[in-house]
Write a protein that holds these residues in place. Structure first.
Motif, PDB file in Angstrom:
ATOM      1  N   ALA A 129       4.189   2.818   0.776  1.00 52.42           N
ATOM      2  CA  ALA A 129       3.900   3.834  -0.234  1.00 52.42           C
ATOM      3  C   ALA A 129       2.834   3.350  -1.205  1.00 52.42           C
ATOM      4  CB  ALA A 129       5.176   4.205  -0.992  1.00 52.42           C
ATOM      5  N   GLU A 130       2.918   2.102  -1.611  1.00 53.30           N
ATOM      6  CA  GLU A 130       1.945   1.536  -2.542  1.00 53.30           C
ATOM      7  C   GLU A 130       0.540   1.586  -1.964  1.00 53.30           C
ATOM      8  OE1 GLU A 130       0.479  -0.104  -6.014  1.00 53.30           O
ATOM      9  OE2 GLU A 130       2.492   0.614  -5.616  1.00 53.30           O
ATOM     10  N   LYS A 131       0.415   1.249  -0.697  1.00 56.14           N
ATOM     11  CA  LYS A 131      -0.889   1.256  -0.046  1.00 56.14           C
ATOM     12  C   LYS A 131      -1.482   2.667  -0.024  1.00 56.14           C
ATOM     13  CE  LYS A 131      -3.199  -0.338   4.133  1.00 56.14           C
ATOM     14  NZ  LYS A 131      -3.044  -1.016   5.412  1.00 56.14           N
ATOM     15  N   ILE A 132      -0.673   3.637   0.355  1.00 58.27           N
ATOM     16  CA  ILE A 132      -1.137   5.024   0.385  1.00 58.27           C
ATOM     17  C   ILE A 132      -1.476   5.501  -1.020  1.00 58.27           C
ATOM     18  CG2 ILE A 132      -0.416   7.410   0.834  1.00 58.27           C
ATOM     19  CD1 ILE A 132       1.215   6.258   3.218  1.00 58.27           C
ATOM     20  N   ASN A 133      -0.625   5.177  -1.988  1.00 60.42           N
ATOM     21  CA  ASN A 133      -0.844   5.580  -3.370  1.00 60.42           C
ATOM     22  C   ASN A 133      -2.156   5.028  -3.904  1.00 60.42           C
ATOM     23  OD1 ASN A 133      -0.543   5.212  -6.423  1.00 60.42           O
ATOM     24  ND2 ASN A 133       1.169   6.570  -5.933  1.00 60.42           N
ATOM     25  N   THR A 157       8.783   8.698  -1.425  1.00 57.84           N
ATOM     26  CA  THR A 157       7.514   9.405  -1.542  1.00 57.84           C
ATOM     27  C   THR A 157       6.412   8.379  -1.738  1.00 57.84           C
ATOM     28  OG1 THR A 157       7.490   9.612  -3.946  1.00 57.84           O
ATOM     29  CG2 THR A 157       8.661  11.350  -2.704  1.00 57.84           C
ATOM     30  N   ALA A 158       5.172   8.818  -1.587  1.00 63.18           N
ATOM     31  CA  ALA A 158       4.037   7.928  -1.824  1.00 63.18           C
ATOM     32  C   ALA A 158       3.922   7.575  -3.308  1.00 63.18           C
ATOM     33  CB  ALA A 158       2.745   8.558  -1.311  1.00 63.18           C
ATOM     34  N   ASN A 159       4.671   8.267  -4.151  1.00 62.80           N
ATOM     35  CA  ASN A 159       4.758   7.903  -5.569  1.00 62.80           C
ATOM     36  C   ASN A 159       5.928   6.973  -5.828  1.00 62.80           C
ATOM     37  OD1 ASN A 159       2.525   9.071  -6.795  1.00 62.80           O
ATOM     38  ND2 ASN A 159       3.504  11.072  -6.893  1.00 62.80           N
ATOM     39  N   ARG A 160       6.510   6.440  -4.746  1.00 61.40           N
ATOM     40  CA  ARG A 160       7.555   5.436  -4.803  1.00 61.40           C
ATOM     41  C   ARG A 160       8.868   5.940  -5.401  1.00 61.40           C
ATOM     42  NH1 ARG A 160       2.686   3.707  -6.119  1.00 61.40           N
ATOM     43  NH2 ARG A 160       3.115   3.661  -8.332  1.00 61.40           N
ATOM     44  N   MET A 213      -5.292   7.348  -5.097  1.00 65.59           N
ATOM     45  CA  MET A 213      -5.714   7.290  -6.497  1.00 65.59           C
ATOM     46  C   MET A 213      -7.178   6.863  -6.606  1.00 65.59           C
ATOM     47  SD  MET A 213      -3.485   8.309  -8.651  1.00 65.59           S
ATOM     48  CE  MET A 213      -2.702   9.485  -7.598  1.00 65.59           C
ATOM     49  N   ALA A 214      -7.612   5.955  -5.754  1.00 68.71           N
ATOM     50  CA  ALA A 214      -9.010   5.523  -5.766  1.00 68.71           C
ATOM     51  C   ALA A 214      -9.920   6.684  -5.384  1.00 68.71           C
ATOM     52  CB  ALA A 214      -9.210   4.348  -4.813  1.00 68.71           C
ATOM     53  N   ILE A 215      -9.515   7.442  -4.399  1.00 67.40           N
ATOM     54  CA  ILE A 215     -10.308   8.608  -3.972  1.00 67.40           C
ATOM     55  C   ILE A 215     -10.361   9.643  -5.091  1.00 67.40           C
ATOM     56  CG2 ILE A 215     -10.333  10.585  -2.398  1.00 67.40           C
ATOM     57  CD1 ILE A 215      -9.184   8.637  -0.250  1.00 67.40           C
TER      58      ILE A 215
END
Length: 101
Positions: free
Chosen positions: A81-85, A45-48, A89-91
């Motif tokens: 996943a880290e990049k997407i996360n 998942t994008a939450n790793r 989170m920044a948004i």
């Protein structure tokens, strides 16, 4: 002074709400990683969180190769996943920030 503090607390709570919503959404985003030309595939998942590991039976006889391919595939997926996360989170954090900050 207390009005400003109350407003700021409300904005922080709003930002936290957006972050929590993003975390829940990221649990549904699936990312694939692969190595060995498709011999090992993983899904996170994008939450790793690792969701699936698929190892081609042709490589199972070579324990060392399986370990290496698995590490490469996991790192591939986790990097994506880290990049997407980080982007999400920044948004989410930005949505809760007051204008002018």
């Amino acid at each position: 002074m207390f009005g400003d503090m109350s407003k700021m607390m409300g904005q922080l709570q709003e930002a936290q709400k957006h972050v929590e919503e993003a975390k829940m959404r990221l649990n549904t985003v699936l990312i694939d990683g692969t190595s060995g030309g498709g011999l090992v595939n993983v899904t996170v998942t994008a939450n790793r969180e690792i969701k699936k590991i698929d190892i081609n039976e042709n490589v199972l006889e070579d324990k060392e190769a399986v370990e290496d391919y698995l590490i490469l595939a996991l790192n591939d997926a986790l990097k994506k996943a880290e990049k997407i996360n980080e982007q999400e989170m920044a948004i989410a954090a930005k949505k809760g920030m007051p204008f002018g900050l």
